[in-house]
Design a protein around this motif. Structure first.
Motif, PDB file in Angstrom:
ATOM      1  N   VAL A 200      13.636  48.854 -16.273  1.00  0.00           N
ATOM      2  CA  VAL A 200      13.225  49.114 -17.658  1.00  0.00           C
ATOM      3  C   VAL A 200      14.324  48.667 -18.617  1.00  0.00           C
ATOM      4  CG1 VAL A 200      12.669  50.920 -19.345  1.00  0.00           C
ATOM      5  CG2 VAL A 200      11.645  50.988 -17.059  1.00  0.00           C
ATOM      6  N   ASP A 201      15.564  48.992 -18.307  1.00  0.00           N
ATOM      7  CA  ASP A 201      16.688  48.592 -19.167  1.00  0.00           C
ATOM      8  C   ASP A 201      16.781  47.077 -19.317  1.00  0.00           C
ATOM      9  OD1 ASP A 201      17.401  51.203 -19.681  1.00  0.00           O
ATOM     10  OD2 ASP A 201      18.991  51.255 -18.158  1.00  0.00           O
ATOM     11  N   ARG A 202      16.522  46.344 -18.229  1.00  0.00           N
ATOM     12  CA  ARG A 202      16.564  44.871 -18.311  1.00  0.00           C
ATOM     13  C   ARG A 202      15.458  44.342 -19.233  1.00  0.00           C
ATOM     14  NH1 ARG A 202      18.164  45.480 -12.903  1.00  0.00           N
ATOM     15  NH2 ARG A 202      16.125  44.962 -12.042  1.00  0.00           N
ATOM     16  N   PHE A 203      14.276  44.959 -19.179  1.00  0.00           N
ATOM     17  CA  PHE A 203      13.211  44.547 -20.106  1.00  0.00           C
ATOM     18  C   PHE A 203      13.611  44.857 -21.552  1.00  0.00           C
ATOM     19  CE2 PHE A 203      10.071  45.073 -16.460  1.00  0.00           C
ATOM     20  CZ  PHE A 203       9.876  43.708 -16.299  1.00  0.00           C
ATOM     21  N   LEU A 204      14.195  46.017 -21.764  1.00  0.00           N
ATOM     22  CA  LEU A 204      14.579  46.417 -23.120  1.00  0.00           C
ATOM     23  C   LEU A 204      15.676  45.528 -23.692  1.00  0.00           C
ATOM     24  CD1 LEU A 204      14.508  50.304 -22.744  1.00  0.00           C
ATOM     25  CD2 LEU A 204      12.878  48.872 -24.015  1.00  0.00           C
ATOM     26  N   GLU A 205      16.498  44.948 -22.833  1.00  0.00           N
ATOM     27  CA  GLU A 205      17.559  44.049 -23.299  1.00  0.00           C
ATOM     28  C   GLU A 205      16.995  42.788 -23.936  1.00  0.00           C
ATOM     29  OE1 GLU A 205      20.039  43.253 -19.908  1.00  0.00           O
ATOM     30  OE2 GLU A 205      20.823  45.309 -19.851  1.00  0.00           O
ATOM     31  N   VAL A 206      15.836  42.313 -23.474  1.00  0.00           N
ATOM     32  CA  VAL A 206      15.290  41.064 -24.004  1.00  0.00           C
ATOM     33  C   VAL A 206      14.122  41.265 -24.971  1.00  0.00           C
ATOM     34  CG1 VAL A 206      16.073  39.618 -22.099  1.00  0.00           C
ATOM     35  CG2 VAL A 206      13.846  40.698 -21.950  1.00  0.00           C
ATOM     36  N   ALA A 207      13.471  42.412 -24.930  1.00  0.00           N
ATOM     37  CA  ALA A 207      12.356  42.675 -25.847  1.00  0.00           C
ATOM     38  C   ALA A 207      12.915  43.070 -27.210  1.00  0.00           C
ATOM     39  CB  ALA A 207      11.474  43.786 -25.293  1.00  0.00           C
ATOM     40  N   GLN A 208      12.529  42.349 -28.247  1.00  0.00           N
ATOM     41  CA  GLN A 208      13.057  42.648 -29.579  1.00  0.00           C
ATOM     42  C   GLN A 208      12.457  43.925 -30.169  1.00  0.00           C
ATOM     43  OE1 GLN A 208      12.872  39.267 -32.218  1.00  0.00           O
ATOM     44  NE2 GLN A 208      13.809  37.912 -30.706  1.00  0.00           N
TER      45      GLN A 208
ATOM     46  N   ALA B 106       8.545  38.230 -14.643  1.00  0.00           N
ATOM     47  CA  ALA B 106       8.187  39.193 -15.693  1.00  0.00           C
ATOM     48  C   ALA B 106       9.210  39.160 -16.826  1.00  0.00           C
ATOM     49  CB  ALA B 106       8.080  40.594 -15.103  1.00  0.00           C
ATOM     50  N   GLN B 107      10.478  39.086 -16.468  1.00  0.00           N
ATOM     51  CA  GLN B 107      11.518  39.015 -17.502  1.00  0.00           C
ATOM     52  C   GLN B 107      11.396  37.734 -18.313  1.00  0.00           C
ATOM     53  OE1 GLN B 107      15.024  39.693 -15.157  1.00  0.00           O
ATOM     54  NE2 GLN B 107      14.853  41.908 -15.345  1.00  0.00           N
ATOM     55  N   ASN B 108      11.013  36.629 -17.655  1.00  0.00           N
ATOM     56  CA  ASN B 108      10.805  35.376 -18.385  1.00  0.00           C
ATOM     57  C   ASN B 108       9.636  35.483 -19.353  1.00  0.00           C
ATOM     58  OD1 ASN B 108      12.969  34.034 -17.214  1.00  0.00           O
ATOM     59  ND2 ASN B 108      11.745  33.232 -15.530  1.00  0.00           N
ATOM     60  N   VAL B 109       8.562  36.176 -18.937  1.00  0.00           N
ATOM     61  CA  VAL B 109       7.420  36.390 -19.833  1.00  0.00           C
ATOM     62  C   VAL B 109       7.860  37.213 -21.044  1.00  0.00           C
ATOM     63  CG1 VAL B 109       5.163  37.521 -20.090  1.00  0.00           C
ATOM     64  CG2 VAL B 109       5.664  36.179 -18.021  1.00  0.00           C
ATOM     65  N   VAL B 110       8.601  38.282 -20.788  1.00  0.00           N
ATOM     66  CA  VAL B 110       9.081  39.129 -21.886  1.00  0.00           C
ATOM     67  C   VAL B 110       9.969  38.322 -22.833  1.00  0.00           C
ATOM     68  CG1 VAL B 110      10.495  41.145 -22.469  1.00  0.00           C
ATOM     69  CG2 VAL B 110       8.851  41.276 -20.589  1.00  0.00           C
ATOM     70  N   LEU B 111      10.870  37.545 -22.275  1.00  0.00           N
ATOM     71  CA  LEU B 111      11.761  36.728 -23.097  1.00  0.00           C
ATOM     72  C   LEU B 111      10.968  35.725 -23.929  1.00  0.00           C
ATOM     73  CD1 LEU B 111      14.667  36.063 -23.854  1.00  0.00           C
ATOM     74  CD2 LEU B 111      14.751  34.506 -21.914  1.00  0.00           C
ATOM     75  N   SER B 112       9.981  35.076 -23.323  1.00  0.00           N
ATOM     76  CA  SER B 112       9.222  34.057 -24.054  1.00  0.00           C
ATOM     77  C   SER B 112       8.343  34.658 -25.156  1.00  0.00           C
ATOM     78  CB  SER B 112       8.377  33.224 -23.094  1.00  0.00           C
ATOM     79  OG  SER B 112       7.338  33.991 -22.543  1.00  0.00           O
ATOM     80  N   LEU B 113       7.915  35.899 -24.983  1.00  0.00           N
ATOM     81  CA  LEU B 113       7.064  36.544 -25.994  1.00  0.00           C
ATOM     82  C   LEU B 113       7.834  37.476 -26.921  1.00  0.00           C
ATOM     83  CD1 LEU B 113       3.943  37.451 -23.813  1.00  0.00           C
ATOM     84  CD2 LEU B 113       4.166  35.577 -25.468  1.00  0.00           C
TER      85      LEU B 113
END
Length: 135
Positions: A75-83, A37-44
């Motif tokens: 949630v914090d880990r997702f927010l770190e990579v989502a612009q 999931a984190q890789n998907v967030v990072l790629s998008l």
């Protein structure tokens, strides 16, 4: 790059459900391990806006604090990579409607094409889709 997609996320401690929207149409949704999931967030990240469900720590429910704190860390880990991202509480987007009522409403809002290839028995995936419909 211009924003071209919406990604709605229902986080979990080990797996998180993501729904990817192109325009107003559901493109893909699944409940996947958090590393994926984190890789998907990072790629998008540069091309999407993210709406992430953020659990709430209620002072009267101390027994659940550890679980909620673990979810908040996800949630914090997702927010770190989502612009570009926004968090919403569960009650903000779905109110107090029980899952057995809310889930069928979400499924009914999808087109037949959107339903194809989506595990509509997974309540986390349904929540990610519902969050995207709300957004």
């Amino acid at each position: 790059m211009e924003i071209g997609a919406l990604v709605s996320i229902d986080p979990g401690v080990h797996k998180s459900a993501l729904a990817v929207w192109i325009g107003e149409a559901l493109f893909w949704a699944d409940d996947i391990p958090n590393t994926e999931a984190q890789n998907v967030v990072l790629s998008l990240s540069a091309r999407a806006f993210f709406v992430i469900e953020k659990p709430v720590l209620y002072p009267t429910k101390r027994k659940t604090h550890k679980d909620v704190k673990n979810l908040l860390a996800v949630v914090d880990r997702f927010l770190e990579v989502a612009q570009k991202a926004k968090t919403v509480s569960p009650s903000e987007w779905k109110g107090q409607v029980p899952k057995k009522i809310h889930g069928p409403r979400i499924i009914a809002a999808l087109t037949e094409d959107e339903k194809k290839g989506v595990d509509l028995k997974n309540h986390n995936t349904i929540d990610a889709i519902g969050l995207g419909l709300w957004a």
